[in-house]
Motif scaffolding. Structure first.
Motif, PDB file in Angstrom:
ATOM      1  N   LEU A  64       4.398   2.440  71.961  1.00  0.00           N
ATOM      2  CA  LEU A  64       4.608   3.594  73.146  1.00  0.00           C
ATOM      3  C   LEU A  64       5.274   4.989  72.685  1.00  0.00           C
ATOM      4  O   LEU A  64       5.579   5.985  72.842  1.00  0.00           O
ATOM      5  CB  LEU A  64       6.294   3.473  73.972  1.00  0.00           C
ATOM      6  CG  LEU A  64       6.260   2.542  74.738  1.00  0.00           C
ATOM      7  CD1 LEU A  64       7.946   1.470  75.453  1.00  0.00           C
ATOM      8  CD2 LEU A  64       5.354   2.573  75.509  1.00  0.00           C
ATOM      9  N   ILE A  66       3.421   7.111  71.416  1.00  0.00           N
ATOM     10  CA  ILE A  66       2.167   7.683  71.686  1.00  0.00           C
ATOM     11  C   ILE A  66       3.344   8.902  73.449  1.00  0.00           C
ATOM     12  O   ILE A  66       3.047   9.709  73.387  1.00  0.00           O
ATOM     13  CB  ILE A  66       1.121   7.142  72.476  1.00  0.00           C
ATOM     14  CG1 ILE A  66      -0.401   8.274  73.287  1.00  0.00           C
ATOM     15  CG2 ILE A  66       1.507   6.334  74.176  1.00  0.00           C
ATOM     16  CD1 ILE A  66      -0.849   8.909  71.899  1.00  0.00           C
ATOM     17  N   PHE A  67       3.838   8.578  73.994  1.00  0.00           N
ATOM     18  CA  PHE A  67       4.647   9.181  74.923  1.00  0.00           C
ATOM     19  C   PHE A  67       6.073  10.582  73.379  1.00  0.00           C
ATOM     20  O   PHE A  67       5.932  11.321  74.707  1.00  0.00           O
ATOM     21  CB  PHE A  67       5.634   8.376  75.079  1.00  0.00           C
ATOM     22  CG  PHE A  67       4.796   7.730  76.065  1.00  0.00           C
ATOM     23  CD1 PHE A  67       4.394   7.955  77.574  1.00  0.00           C
ATOM     24  CD2 PHE A  67       4.944   6.446  76.336  1.00  0.00           C
ATOM     25  CE1 PHE A  67       4.037   7.272  78.545  1.00  0.00           C
ATOM     26  CE2 PHE A  67       4.075   5.392  76.828  1.00  0.00           C
ATOM     27  CZ  PHE A  67       3.314   6.348  78.166  1.00  0.00           C
ATOM     28  N   ILE A  68       6.005  10.750  72.755  1.00  0.00           N
ATOM     29  CA  ILE A  68       7.031  11.580  71.826  1.00  0.00           C
ATOM     30  C   ILE A  68       5.775  12.684  72.166  1.00  0.00           C
ATOM     31  O   ILE A  68       6.598  13.935  72.797  1.00  0.00           O
ATOM     32  CB  ILE A  68       7.125  11.269  70.423  1.00  0.00           C
ATOM     33  CG1 ILE A  68       7.626  10.123  70.468  1.00  0.00           C
ATOM     34  CG2 ILE A  68       7.380  12.581  70.228  1.00  0.00           C
ATOM     35  CD1 ILE A  68       7.722   9.176  68.840  1.00  0.00           C
ATOM     36  N   LEU A  70       3.615  13.942  74.371  1.00  0.00           N
ATOM     37  CA  LEU A  70       3.240  14.063  75.441  1.00  0.00           C
ATOM     38  C   LEU A  70       4.981  14.456  76.417  1.00  0.00           C
ATOM     39  O   LEU A  70       4.456  15.368  76.595  1.00  0.00           O
ATOM     40  CB  LEU A  70       2.809  12.562  75.778  1.00  0.00           C
ATOM     41  CG  LEU A  70       1.412  11.943  75.692  1.00  0.00           C
ATOM     42  CD1 LEU A  70       1.159  10.752  76.990  1.00  0.00           C
ATOM     43  CD2 LEU A  70       0.721  12.849  76.452  1.00  0.00           C
ATOM     44  N   GLY A  71       6.124  13.511  75.691  1.00  0.00           N
ATOM     45  CA  GLY A  71       7.277  14.466  76.015  1.00  0.00           C
ATOM     46  C   GLY A  71       7.290  15.774  75.544  1.00  0.00           C
ATOM     47  O   GLY A  71       8.312  16.554  76.268  1.00  0.00           O
ATOM     48  N   TRP A  83       8.078  14.396  85.246  1.00  0.00           N
ATOM     49  CA  TRP A  83       7.321  13.640  84.304  1.00  0.00           C
ATOM     50  C   TRP A  83       8.049  14.206  82.930  1.00  0.00           C
ATOM     51  O   TRP A  83       8.204  13.423  81.406  1.00  0.00           O
ATOM     52  CB  TRP A  83       6.167  14.598  84.490  1.00  0.00           C
ATOM     53  CG  TRP A  83       5.096  14.473  85.594  1.00  0.00           C
ATOM     54  CD1 TRP A  83       4.955  14.625  86.181  1.00  0.00           C
ATOM     55  CD2 TRP A  83       4.351  13.156  85.211  1.00  0.00           C
ATOM     56  NE1 TRP A  83       3.485  14.136  86.790  1.00  0.00           N
ATOM     57  CE2 TRP A  83       3.737  12.901  86.356  1.00  0.00           C
ATOM     58  CE3 TRP A  83       4.451  12.229  83.993  1.00  0.00           C
ATOM     59  CZ2 TRP A  83       2.652  12.085  86.576  1.00  0.00           C
ATOM     60  CZ3 TRP A  83       3.218  10.789  84.414  1.00  0.00           C
ATOM     61  CH2 TRP A  83       2.614  10.533  85.719  1.00  0.00           C
ATOM     62  N   LEU A  87       8.485  10.967  81.126  1.00  0.00           N
ATOM     63  CA  LEU A  87       7.746  10.798  79.054  1.00  0.00           C
ATOM     64  C   LEU A  87       8.799  10.746  77.960  1.00  0.00           C
ATOM     65  O   LEU A  87       8.966   9.733  77.326  1.00  0.00           O
ATOM     66  CB  LEU A  87       6.447  11.850  79.505  1.00  0.00           C
ATOM     67  CG  LEU A  87       5.696  11.864  79.732  1.00  0.00           C
ATOM     68  CD1 LEU A  87       5.398  13.704  80.137  1.00  0.00           C
ATOM     69  CD2 LEU A  87       4.711  11.043  79.846  1.00  0.00           C
ATOM     70  N   ASN A  88      10.129  11.433  78.037  1.00  0.00           N
ATOM     71  CA  ASN A  88      10.493  11.217  77.485  1.00  0.00           C
ATOM     72  C   ASN A  88      11.474   9.570  77.337  1.00  0.00           C
ATOM     73  O   ASN A  88      11.794   9.582  75.673  1.00  0.00           O
ATOM     74  CB  ASN A  88      11.301  12.670  77.277  1.00  0.00           C
ATOM     75  CG  ASN A  88      11.100  14.183  76.892  1.00  0.00           C
ATOM     76  OD1 ASN A  88      10.988  13.756  75.500  1.00  0.00           O
ATOM     77  ND2 ASN A  88      10.702  14.654  77.747  1.00  0.00           N
ATOM     78  N   LEU A  90      10.644   7.229  78.134  1.00  0.00           N
ATOM     79  CA  LEU A  90       9.181   5.770  77.363  1.00  0.00           C
ATOM     80  C   LEU A  90       9.326   6.255  76.138  1.00  0.00           C
ATOM     81  O   LEU A  90       9.687   5.836  74.896  1.00  0.00           O
ATOM     82  CB  LEU A  90       7.402   6.650  78.157  1.00  0.00           C
ATOM     83  CG  LEU A  90       8.207   5.498  78.936  1.00  0.00           C
ATOM     84  CD1 LEU A  90       6.135   5.733  79.803  1.00  0.00           C
ATOM     85  CD2 LEU A  90       8.730   4.105  79.681  1.00  0.00           C
ATOM     86  N   ALA A  91       9.606   7.578  75.024  1.00  0.00           N
ATOM     87  CA  ALA A  91       9.540   7.685  74.334  1.00  0.00           C
ATOM     88  C   ALA A  91      10.927   7.505  73.219  1.00  0.00           C
ATOM     89  O   ALA A  91      10.337   6.942  71.976  1.00  0.00           O
ATOM     90  CB  ALA A  91       9.088   9.495  73.512  1.00  0.00           C
ATOM     91  N   SER A 281      13.561  14.566  72.239  1.00  0.00           N
ATOM     92  CA  SER A 281      13.577  13.814  73.775  1.00  0.00           C
ATOM     93  C   SER A 281      14.724  13.395  74.090  1.00  0.00           C
ATOM     94  O   SER A 281      14.776  13.891  75.869  1.00  0.00           O
ATOM     95  CB  SER A 281      13.166  12.599  72.682  1.00  0.00           C
ATOM     96  OG  SER A 281      11.739  12.398  71.951  1.00  0.00           O
TER      97      SER A 281
END
Length: 417
Positions: A64, A66-68, A70-71, A83, A87-88, A90-91, A281
């Protein structure tokens, strides 16, 4: 010489390293500690590349990560609040696990006392960071709901899952009854610290309905700040009790099978860097709450009490469940119930005093329904752990209580007292 060759040679000469006189594998002669230095082998610490591999492979949750970015991109390019939040959200989950991994690795190197202090300090670092960010932005309702949610999810959701998972593999499990009761007694004390401000607020409003709003609020602030100081003192005394005077009660709670996997420098760097990343985040996550509340129809109380604790407790969830399945219930109970106690006795009063410093009116007054929910959660937990034994049915009871509470807060509006 390769790493595997060094490990092989080191294992062959293990009787030489760190001993005065030891027999060789055939028992034919003894080797003295004054032997040639060439017979002593030291295993070099992992390289940077090896350390990165160890860190990334420390947990399956790390996928997970990868969501850093993206966030961050969602915040930078002003994507919708939904969003940004998702995203954050999940990060932070893998970041919480990495923070736990780094803390454990440092603790194994610096000794039991300092290690215990680090675990106590950083065990709830994610909850603390998220709450501090929300407090700075004036989101006191989110802060209070997040604190309460962390306590409840640790007591009911995580401990319940531990009892169920452990009971599935083992008919009945036992844990240190004295240590568990000490933790539950401290939780009861913390609950008292929250009930009294609620009772004070009710009494003042009931007996002095025409009094200026500023007077009871000031009184509630003073009461909360004084109580916060008392709770922090109790927490410090508990650390002294756990690490010094009664450390024998908590010796079984450490996982003695573990050894440090990283060098001390890499562990400290990981600890510091993950803390910084989590703060960003968390900032973006908290900033999106207002928008997600308006678009989804969920209350701030539900977001803070149910959703945010899932992020902060990700590391505790994985650690406690794994410990329960390995029949290490002392560790599982300490991670779940002990984490709740730390939030109640350390994080909550710390935030009250921090609010005093930064000019935010953070109090220990939780809304009446929330105070009742906390009391019920502590009550059923105390009943189930007082005998020092657990089984899967007791876990189901805790989970059922958590589901009922979650449903209640799903329909509970923010504007009620």
């Amino acid at each position: 010489m390769s790493t595997n060759e060094r490990l092989s040679l080191a294992s062959n000469y293990i009787s030489v390293y760190g001993s005065t006189t030891n027999e060789d594998t055939h028992g034919s002669h003894k080797l003295s500690s004054s032997s040639s230095p060439s017979t002593v082998f030291h295993i070099s610490p992992p390289t940077i590349r090896e350390s990165i591999k160890i860190i990334l492979s420390s947990s399956k949750i790390n996928i997970l990560l990868i969501f850093i970015p993206l966030g961050y991109l969602a915040h930078i390019f002003n994507w919708s609040d939904n969003w940004v939040f998702i995203l954050n959200f999940l990060a932070i989950i893998p970041l919480a696990k990495l923070l736990d991994f780094a803390t454990e690795d440092v603790s194994l190197r610096v000794g039991e006392t300092i290690g215990g202090f680090l675990n106590a300090t950083f065990g709830n670092a994610v909850e603390l960071i998220v709450s501090v960010v929300a407090l700075m932005e004036g989101e006191i309702r989110v802060v209070q709901a997040s604190i309460l949610g962390s306590i409840i999810s640790n007591l009911l959701l995580i401990l319940g899952m531990c009892f169920v998972a452990g009971g599935y593999y083992h008919s009945e499990q036992t844990f240190n009854q004295t240590a568990a009761q000490t933790t539950s007694s401290l939780m009861t004390l913390a609950c008292i610290g929250l009930i009294i401000p609620a009772a004070f607020n009710f009494a003042v409003k009931s007996n002095f309905p025409i009094i200026d709003d500023g007077i009871p609020i000031n009184g509630l602030l003073d009461l909360s700040r004084g109580t916060a100081i008392v709770l922090l003192i109790i927490y410090v005394l508990y650390l002294y009790f756990q690490l010094k005077t009664h450390s024998n009660l908590y010796q079984g709670e450490a996982d003695d099978d573990d050894e440090p996997k990283l060098s001390l420098g890499v562990s400290l760097f990981l600890l510091a860097s993950v803390t910084v990343i989590v703060s960003f985040s968390a900032d973006y996550l908290v900033g999106s709450i207002e928008g997600i509340v308006q678009s989804s129809g969920l209350s701030k109380t539900f977001v803070g009490l149910i959703l945010l604790p899932i992020v902060g407790n990700a590391a505790e969830f994985v650690t406690a469940i794994n410990a329960a399945m390995r029949n290490k219930m002392d560790l599982a109970v300490n991670v779940s119930a002990g984490s709740s106690m730390q939030i109640a006795l350390f994080v909550t009063p710390f935030l009250v005093l921090l609010g005093w410093v930064v000019g935010q009116e953070m109090t220990l007054y939780f809304k009446s329904f929330e105070t009742v929910v906390l009391f019920i959660s502590i009550l059923i937990t105390n009943y189930l752990i007082q005998d020092g034994k657990s089984n899967w049915l007791e876990g189901v009871m805790l989970l059922a209580t958590y589901v009922i509470i979650s449903l209640a807060f799903l329909f509970y509006p923010d504007n009620l007292s």
